[in-house]
Design an enzyme around this catalytic site. Structure first.
Site, PDB file in Angstrom:
ATOM      1  N   GLU A 210       0.871  -1.177   0.000  1.00 48.78           N
ATOM      2  CA  GLU A 210       0.000   0.000   0.000  1.00 48.78           C
ATOM      3  C   GLU A 210       0.905   1.223   0.000  1.00 48.78           C
ATOM      4  OE1 GLU A 210      -3.140   0.096  -0.436  1.00 48.78           O
ATOM      5  OE2 GLU A 210      -3.487  -2.063  -0.341  1.00 48.78           O
ATOM      6  N   CYS A 244      -2.158   9.363   2.505  1.00 49.66           N
ATOM      7  CA  CYS A 244      -1.659   8.840   1.227  1.00 49.66           C
ATOM      8  C   CYS A 244      -2.599   9.136   0.069  1.00 49.66           C
ATOM      9  CB  CYS A 244      -1.395   7.342   1.329  1.00 49.66           C
ATOM     10  SG  CYS A 244      -2.860   6.368   1.748  1.00 49.66           S
TER      11      CYS A 244
END
Length: 475
Positions: A210, A244
């Site tokens: 991720e 993010c």
């Protein structure tokens, strides 16, 4: 450098006993995680505030309850998810039992991230446990207060033979990656993601990465600019931009830029009526290194500052900052910002924006603001990204039935909801047959004949459906 060989081998030995495979054990561990979250809410929120000056609402909504709600959903559905999945069969296997068995991999290494240090460690942790794995948990040392809290709490609530917490920095992480695991789940930046993948390749260990990158925004002329400003500023100021999937930069025409900036000024005044530095609703950079990194970006773009640009090194404070008339070659566009700075790049139209996006790395998220169906369809059909949100930012991450993950440089694999369980489960193909009617099996045995070929072809041949009334019968 420390060695974790004995620790990992001990967990492998425990896994081989089979204790983690039962529904009862998995359910017990999930109940333990739930108690950990419920009984320590205030302590968790306090640790998040110490690490990131995280407002209580963000700590509860984006970390504690975010995990808790997905955890409860996992608990409620675990028994169903564990059941073998039946698959369709051809005439050749009509009398057989064919199914997919969800099996745990074994020992999973979960490396969390510092920006959401509860969500990004606890969520994959309980997903791995639900799938029946042992878990070696490595919280990020950057969010040190939260990492220490997890090291203290996890042994109190979970099976100490099957779940371990290792704290430390680069030295410890490097040593951990030298060991052999059955699965690795990493959340963080692309640079370290490549290191993790290289380590995993030594043993062909499957991974979920991720990662991140520069998540672009396109704002069309056909918009409610105040609504766009609200949603952009919210996405960029949550966790002081250290997300993010935060909007990284905006592309729009020159006219739209001016409209946006004016509305953003209004929005910031509404969000932080006095001053963001005095607001309990606004966070801080996690440490001095990240503060200096973002401050340097602001300093090198002084001529572009339209809003904000204020900093306070003592408090790791950076005000919400909007940069205008930024060029794709400017320093603010060289790397993921990961802070409360939002550059605006003017482009001719949506086609120019799309051309820029597709010429670079595939982003983790993409945001398009428009009321024009043609514009929305262009971005939907001509680009690729981990996630696509139209007329908002970041909200897709809260829909737990949607996969969360990147593509290409922004990551591989996805999780959230049932997908987390699936990520940590091996799909074992199972076929069960009876030792009966052996005469019917002779068509596949030598000597091969044209008759055998004809019969096998008839039994196994598939034809495309023609539609219409009888299509449901396969004709």
């Amino acid at each position: 450098m420390a060695s974790f060989t004995e620790l990992v081998n001990g967990m492998k030995t425990t896994f081989r006993t089979g204790k983690t495979k039962s529904y009862e054990w998995r359910r017990q561990q999930l109940e333990g995680v739930l108690k950990l979250m419920d009984e320590n809410r205030e302590e968790i929120a306090a640790a998040l505030n110490k690490d990131l000056h995280k407002p209580k609402l963000e700590a509860v909504v984006f970390e504690i309850d975010f995990c808790r709600n997905d955890l409860v959903d996992t608990m409620n559905n675990l028994k169903e998810w564990m059941k073998p999945e039946k698959v369709k069969k051809s005439l050749l296997n009509l009398m057989d039992s064919a199914y997919i068995k969800k099996e745990p991999y074994g020992v999973a290494l979960v490396i969390g991230a510092w920006n959401y240090p509860i969500q990004l460690t606890i969520l994959p942790l309980f997903g791995a446990l639900a799938a029946g794995n042992c878990v070696l948990l490595k919280p990020s040392e950057v969010s040190w207060n939260t990492a220490q809290l997890l090291e203290k709490l996890v042994p109190k609530y979970l099976d100490n033979d099957c779940v371990k917490v290792v704290n430390g920095g680069v030295t410890e992480t490097t040593a951990l990656l030298k060991e052999r695991y059955d699965y690795i789940f990493y959340t963080g930046n692309t640079f370290v993601g490549k290191i993790v993948m290289k380590a995993a390749s030594e043993y062909l260990t499957p991974v979920t990465l991720e990662l991140g990158g520069k998540s672009p925004v396109y704002v069309d002329k056909n918009c409610d600019y105040k609504a766009v400003a609200n949603r952009l500023i919210w996405g960029k100021t949550c966790n002081a931009g250290q997300t993010c999937i935060a909007p990284d930069y905006v592309m729009c025409t020159k006219d739209v830029q001016e409209q946006l900036i004016q509305n953003m000024k209004t929005t910031l005044g509404e969000f932080f009526p006095d001053d963001p530095s005095q607001s309990e609703s606004y966070g801080r950079m996690v440490n001095s290194r990240h503060f200096q990194r973002v401050k340097k970006m602001i300093d090198s773009n002084q001529d572009s500052i339209a809003i904000g640009g204020d900093t306070n090194e003592k408090d790791n404070y950076i005000s919400p900052t909007i940069l205008k008339d930024v060029k794709f070659t400017d320093s603010a566009m060289n790397e993921e910002i990961f802070g409360p700075v939002l550059p605006i790049v003017t482009v001719k139209d949506e086609d120019a924006a799309i051309e820029h996006i597709v010429s670079g790395e595939k982003p983790l998220a993409m945001y398009v603001f428009s009321n024009d169906k043609t514009v929305k369809d262009k971005f939907r059909n001509s680009t690729s990204s981990g996630g696509l949100v139209i007329n908002d930012t970041m909200m897709h991450a809260g829909v737990m039935t949607l996969p969360f993950g990147g593509v290409g440089n922004s990551g591989m694999g996805a999780y959230h909801g049932k997908l987390t369980f699936d990520t940590f489960s091996h799909n074992r193909a199972c076929l069960e047959r009876e030792l009966k009617m052996e005469s019917l099996q002779s068509i596949r045995y030598p000597p091969y004949t044209e008759k055998n070929l004809s019969v096998i072809g008839w039994l196994s041949k598939k034809n495309p459906k023609k539609g219409g009334f009888f299509s449901f019968l396969g004709f």
